[in-house]
Motif scaffolding. Sequence first.
Motif, PDB file in Angstrom:
ATOM      1  N   GLU A   1       0.855  -1.216  -0.143  1.00  0.00           N
ATOM      2  CA  GLU A   1      -0.070  -0.010  -0.058  1.00  0.00           C
ATOM      3  C   GLU A   1       0.750   1.305  -0.008  1.00  0.00           C
ATOM      4  OE1 GLU A   1      -2.977   0.156  -0.523  1.00  0.00           O
ATOM      5  OE2 GLU A   1      -2.973  -2.064  -0.751  1.00  0.00           O
ATOM      6  N   LEU A   2       1.995   1.322   0.765  1.00  0.00           N
ATOM      7  CA  LEU A   2       2.918   2.259   0.944  1.00  0.00           C
ATOM      8  C   LEU A   2       3.528   2.558  -0.211  1.00  0.00           C
ATOM      9  CD1 LEU A   2       4.053   1.964   4.731  1.00  0.00           C
ATOM     10  CD2 LEU A   2       2.214   3.594   3.758  1.00  0.00           C
TER      11      LEU A   2
ATOM     12  N   ASN B   1      -1.136   6.720   9.267  1.00  0.00           N
ATOM     13  CA  ASN B   1       0.143   6.255   8.835  1.00  0.00           C
ATOM     14  C   ASN B   1       0.539   6.897   7.245  1.00  0.00           C
ATOM     15  OD1 ASN B   1       0.434   5.386  11.291  1.00  0.00           O
ATOM     16  ND2 ASN B   1       0.225   2.984  10.636  1.00  0.00           N
ATOM     17  N   ARG B   2      -0.576   6.496   6.308  1.00  0.00           N
ATOM     18  CA  ARG B   2      -0.406   6.691   5.039  1.00  0.00           C
ATOM     19  C   ARG B   2      -0.181   8.192   4.781  1.00  0.00           C
ATOM     20  NH1 ARG B   2      -4.411   2.797   2.218  1.00  0.00           N
ATOM     21  NH2 ARG B   2      -3.538   3.349   0.306  1.00  0.00           N
TER      22      ARG B   2
ATOM     23  N   PRO C   1      -3.346  12.260   0.187  1.00  0.00           N
ATOM     24  CA  PRO C   1      -3.787  12.602   1.559  1.00  0.00           C
ATOM     25  C   PRO C   1      -5.236  13.124   1.856  1.00  0.00           C
ATOM     26  CG  PRO C   1      -1.848  13.273   0.697  1.00  0.00           C
ATOM     27  CD  PRO C   1      -2.258  12.745  -0.320  1.00  0.00           C
ATOM     28  N   ARG C   2      -5.571  13.891   1.195  1.00  0.00           N
ATOM     29  CA  ARG C   2      -6.749  14.824   1.211  1.00  0.00           C
ATOM     30  C   ARG C   2      -7.903  13.570   1.341  1.00  0.00           C
ATOM     31  NH1 ARG C   2      -6.386  18.409  -2.643  1.00  0.00           N
ATOM     32  NH2 ARG C   2      -7.927  17.718  -4.223  1.00  0.00           N
TER      33      ARG C   2
ATOM     34  N   LEU D   1       3.056  10.146   3.347  1.00  0.00           N
ATOM     35  CA  LEU D   1       3.162  10.803   1.868  1.00  0.00           C
ATOM     36  C   LEU D   1       3.504  12.188   2.376  1.00  0.00           C
ATOM     37  CD1 LEU D   1      -0.096   9.636   0.236  1.00  0.00           C
ATOM     38  CD2 LEU D   1       2.085   9.560  -0.602  1.00  0.00           C
ATOM     39  N   THR D   2       3.329  12.671   3.546  1.00  0.00           N
ATOM     40  CA  THR D   2       3.742  14.346   3.429  1.00  0.00           C
ATOM     41  C   THR D   2       4.800  14.445   4.249  1.00  0.00           C
ATOM     42  OG1 THR D   2       2.288  13.979   5.636  1.00  0.00           O
ATOM     43  CG2 THR D   2       1.273  14.980   3.719  1.00  0.00           C
ATOM     44  N   ASN D   3       5.748  13.506   4.375  1.00  0.00           N
ATOM     45  CA  ASN D   3       7.091  13.560   5.168  1.00  0.00           C
ATOM     46  C   ASN D   3       8.045  13.548   3.954  1.00  0.00           C
ATOM     47  OD1 ASN D   3       6.486  13.893   7.553  1.00  0.00           O
ATOM     48  ND2 ASN D   3       6.398  11.576   8.148  1.00  0.00           N
TER      49      ASN D   3
END
Length: 342
Positions: free
Chosen positions: A285-286, A335-336, A307-308, A340-342
Amino acid sequence: MQFQGRLTKAGTTALVGATLRVADAGEGGATLILTRADMAGSTPVTIAHVLPKVGGGDLRLRLSTGDVLRLPADMDTAPLERFFPEPARLGSWLTRLETVGWRGVLLLSVLFLLALAGLRLAIAPAGDFLARLIPDTLVERASGLVLAQLDLALLEDSRLPDETRQRLTGEFERLRLLAPPAFADTRLHFRHAPAIGPNAFALPGHDIVLLDELVTFANDEDVVLAVLAHEFGHVVEQHALRQIMRSAVVAIAVGMIVGADESVIEEIVGFGGNLVLSSQSRAFELEADHVSADWMQRLGRDAGALPRFFSKLQQECGGLCDGGGLLATHPSFRNRIEALTN
Ligand SMILES: [Zn+2]
């Protein structure tokens, strides 16, 4: 040493009395001798196969003559076990766990856990290796069959307006241009499935299914494109096929431990079907999330769309979507989003 039972003759249902005897050293050592009530004399035999025991029933042995010998469930057949073919010997060893006492059970549990730990490490590479051996044409056929099955059981024709579908097909074309050449023929299928809810999924081959419910729920074409890119990530990384082959490795290994027969094959097939909808591993998934973020960026589209979408699912669908049902084995949305935002 004698074992008295009943014999079903090969190819018939007739039962006759029979005795299996371990030959004495003078008669050629450790062989088995079969004597039948309906025939004079006796024959040396071997045990070809130990048939699975049905709920504490008789022990059934298929002999080298093709006959099946039934020995009563309460008979002590332990001395016969050294004549069992290899996998069955292991199997009966497990079914006799209850006779080894708690220390034995403890020791066996530890050994079993160690074996399992070793197996766990081997599952992914062995499954991925098998996945590479499967010819593309076979995968494509399987993928078509899975979709046909889903169409029969769960999916209906899409009810999206033609115009919406055409626009999304156009967007999907742009994703195809980003895909490696081997995956440029990936197809998008529109379906309606109120029972599943807002979702999309990749099949084992080059097929992606988009549900109307996701398009309506997201109400944002950047989000739909990001989800399609995510599913495309599953396709190019061959996640569904690899997952199926990994579960096949598990089923085969379990079969080898507890005694295999045809049901293992059924297991694999049933397992495979479920996996398509529910069981992508967290790592997969990641990985697909990152393909999505990367492709959205390359298309100059909103990389924050995925992410939204997860936030929206989390807020409006809550625990129902984030821990249960079809998304049960997905990593949690939090977590997801973080990944995605890091
Ligand atoms: Zn996914």
